[in-house]
Design an enzyme around this catalytic site. Structure first.
Site, PDB file in Angstrom:
ATOM      1  N   ASP A 158       0.849  -1.188   0.000  1.00  0.00           N
ATOM      2  CA  ASP A 158       0.000   0.000   0.000  1.00  0.00           C
ATOM      3  C   ASP A 158       0.885   1.238   0.000  1.00  0.00           C
ATOM      4  O   ASP A 158       2.016   1.190   0.490  1.00  0.00           O
ATOM      5  CB  ASP A 158      -0.924   0.014   1.215  1.00  0.00           C
ATOM      6  CG  ASP A 158      -2.174   0.857   0.997  1.00  0.00           C
ATOM      7  OD1 ASP A 158      -2.050   2.095   0.933  1.00  0.00           O
ATOM      8  OD2 ASP A 158      -3.275   0.276   0.895  1.00  0.00           O
ATOM      9  N   ASP A 169       3.858   2.181  -4.344  1.00  0.00           N
ATOM     10  CA  ASP A 169       3.058   3.005  -5.247  1.00  0.00           C
ATOM     11  C   ASP A 169       2.888   2.179  -6.518  1.00  0.00           C
ATOM     12  O   ASP A 169       3.822   2.055  -7.317  1.00  0.00           O
ATOM     13  CB  ASP A 169       3.773   4.320  -5.532  1.00  0.00           C
ATOM     14  CG  ASP A 169       2.981   5.234  -6.474  1.00  0.00           C
ATOM     15  OD1 ASP A 169       2.018   4.764  -7.104  1.00  0.00           O
ATOM     16  OD2 ASP A 169       3.345   6.420  -6.580  1.00  0.00           O
ATOM     17  N   ASN A 184      -5.605  -4.949  -6.290  1.00  0.00           N
ATOM     18  CA  ASN A 184      -6.775  -4.333  -5.679  1.00  0.00           C
ATOM     19  C   ASN A 184      -6.663  -2.817  -5.518  1.00  0.00           C
ATOM     20  O   ASN A 184      -7.684  -2.139  -5.363  1.00  0.00           O
ATOM     21  CB  ASN A 184      -7.009  -4.977  -4.304  1.00  0.00           C
ATOM     22  CG  ASN A 184      -8.067  -4.273  -3.509  1.00  0.00           C
ATOM     23  OD1 ASN A 184      -9.258  -4.410  -3.779  1.00  0.00           O
ATOM     24  ND2 ASN A 184      -7.653  -3.512  -2.512  1.00  0.00           N
ATOM     25  N   TYR A 205     -12.415   7.251 -13.586  1.00  0.00           N
ATOM     26  CA  TYR A 205     -12.611   5.971 -12.886  1.00  0.00           C
ATOM     27  C   TYR A 205     -13.328   4.984 -13.801  1.00  0.00           C
ATOM     28  O   TYR A 205     -12.906   3.827 -13.934  1.00  0.00           O
ATOM     29  CB  TYR A 205     -13.430   6.222 -11.620  1.00  0.00           C
ATOM     30  CG  TYR A 205     -13.698   4.995 -10.784  1.00  0.00           C
ATOM     31  CD1 TYR A 205     -12.745   4.506  -9.900  1.00  0.00           C
ATOM     32  CD2 TYR A 205     -14.915   4.327 -10.872  1.00  0.00           C
ATOM     33  CE1 TYR A 205     -12.993   3.383  -9.124  1.00  0.00           C
ATOM     34  CE2 TYR A 205     -15.178   3.209 -10.113  1.00  0.00           C
ATOM     35  CZ  TYR A 205     -14.212   2.736  -9.226  1.00  0.00           C
ATOM     36  OH  TYR A 205     -14.470   1.626  -8.462  1.00  0.00           O
ATOM     37  N   LYS A 250     -11.751   1.424 -15.245  1.00  0.00           N
ATOM     38  CA  LYS A 250     -12.339   0.135 -14.872  1.00  0.00           C
ATOM     39  C   LYS A 250     -12.822  -0.652 -16.080  1.00  0.00           C
ATOM     40  O   LYS A 250     -12.730  -1.882 -16.105  1.00  0.00           O
ATOM     41  CB  LYS A 250     -13.472   0.354 -13.870  1.00  0.00           C
ATOM     42  CG  LYS A 250     -12.990   0.910 -12.527  1.00  0.00           C
ATOM     43  CD  LYS A 250     -11.922   0.027 -11.879  1.00  0.00           C
ATOM     44  CE  LYS A 250     -11.538   0.523 -10.491  1.00  0.00           C
ATOM     45  NZ  LYS A 250     -10.547  -0.347  -9.825  1.00  0.00           N
TER      46      LYS A 250
END
Length: 285
Positions: free
Chosen positions: A37, A63, A90, A156, A160
């Site tokens: 993370d 990152d 994720n 976004y 996706k």
């Protein structure tokens, strides 16, 4: 894939939300866990919590938008555990004004995390998995937004949709090779996470004055709608549980909340009937 005990799981975006819930689920299966993370304090807290429960954990500040960070993550994973069996791509951030109002910096940040992070991880981890010749599985966290059409959250949505296509292509390519690597794409709707506050981790170099799009009345309304949806969404723990059910049955598409399938169906019908796109407002909001 059904035997998880002592296997190694690598999870990006592991310090909170869905990634943190997946880490807990991996721990329940007796796995060794690599937490990755960019949010260092939250990552350390997750690491300590799992270690206190007796879980074997490696935490790596990462990152995902930087190929060098993903390379270092893979190197540390192999040096520590010697293998990787589950890869959860994720890490993700939300955002984007309208297509035309989003800045170049907005595009760079969101695409770097949501799409390039998975591209880097796929390029680096898949060859490792193929060389192992052991049963493995990859789960890419996309979104319902990658299967439907609608306004707002533009970057976004684009990221996706691209991620769904990337994962479908990866599935077909690995199947043609008759590899032992299973592939799934996770497409949740609204989930109770901190995604609406993703700006807390936005790189400084992409946060200068003028880098972030100025809100408009329309984008403000859509943002409020999304925030309300997230607050009423399903829990990350439920997402993790549904994800493991899919892995065990080698199921590709993971849609944890059936309430959102109507919008996916509508988009498919629009395409097949060659009619203009329809925006289906989720009935749960």
């Amino acid at each position: 894939m059904n035997n998880f005990s002592n296997k190694v799981a690598v999870i990006t975006g592991a310090a909170s939300g869905i990634g943190r819930a997946i880490a807990t689920r991996c721990a329940q299966e007796g796995m060794k866990i690599v937490l990755a993370d960019v949010e260092e304090a939250a990552l350390q807290a997750a690491e300590q919590e799992l270690k206190s429960a007796g879980v074997t954990v490696l935490a790596v500040v990462t990152d995902v938008g930087k190929e060098s960070d993903i390379s270092a993550l893979a190197q540390k994973t192999m040096e520590t555990f010697g293998a990787v069996h589950l890869l959860f791509n994720n890490a993700g951030v939300g955002g984007g004004s309208t297509i035309w109002n989003s800045t170049s910096a907005d595009w760079q940040w969101i695409m770097n995390v949501n799409l390039w992070g998975t591209i880097h991880a796929t390029r680096i981890f898949v060859p490792i998995m193929l060389q192992q010749e052991t049963e493995c599985h990859i789960v890419n966290t996309a979104s319902l937004a990658g299967l439907e059409s609608g306004p707002g959250n533009s970057i976004y949505r684009v990221s996706k949709h691209a991620l769904v296509s990337l994962t479908e292509t990866l599935y077909h390519e690995l199947k043609l090779m008759r590899s032992n690597i299973g592939v799934s794409v996770l497409c949740p709707g609204f989930v109770r996470t901190q995604i609406c506050d993703a700006d807390r981790n936005r790189p400084v170099e992409l946060s200068k004055p003028g880098d972030i799009a100025t809100p408009t009345p329309m984008t403000t309304m859509i943002d409020q709608f999304i925030r309300a949806g997230v607050e009423q969404g399903i829990s990350p723990d439920e997402i993790a549980e549904q994800t493991f059910i899919a892995i065990k049955s080698n199921r590709f598409y993971i849609l944890p909340d059936p309430a959102y399938k109507q919008s996916v169906k509508q988009r498919m019908e629009d395409i097949l009937n060659q009619q203009n796109p329809t925006f289906v407002v989720p009935s749960t909001i």
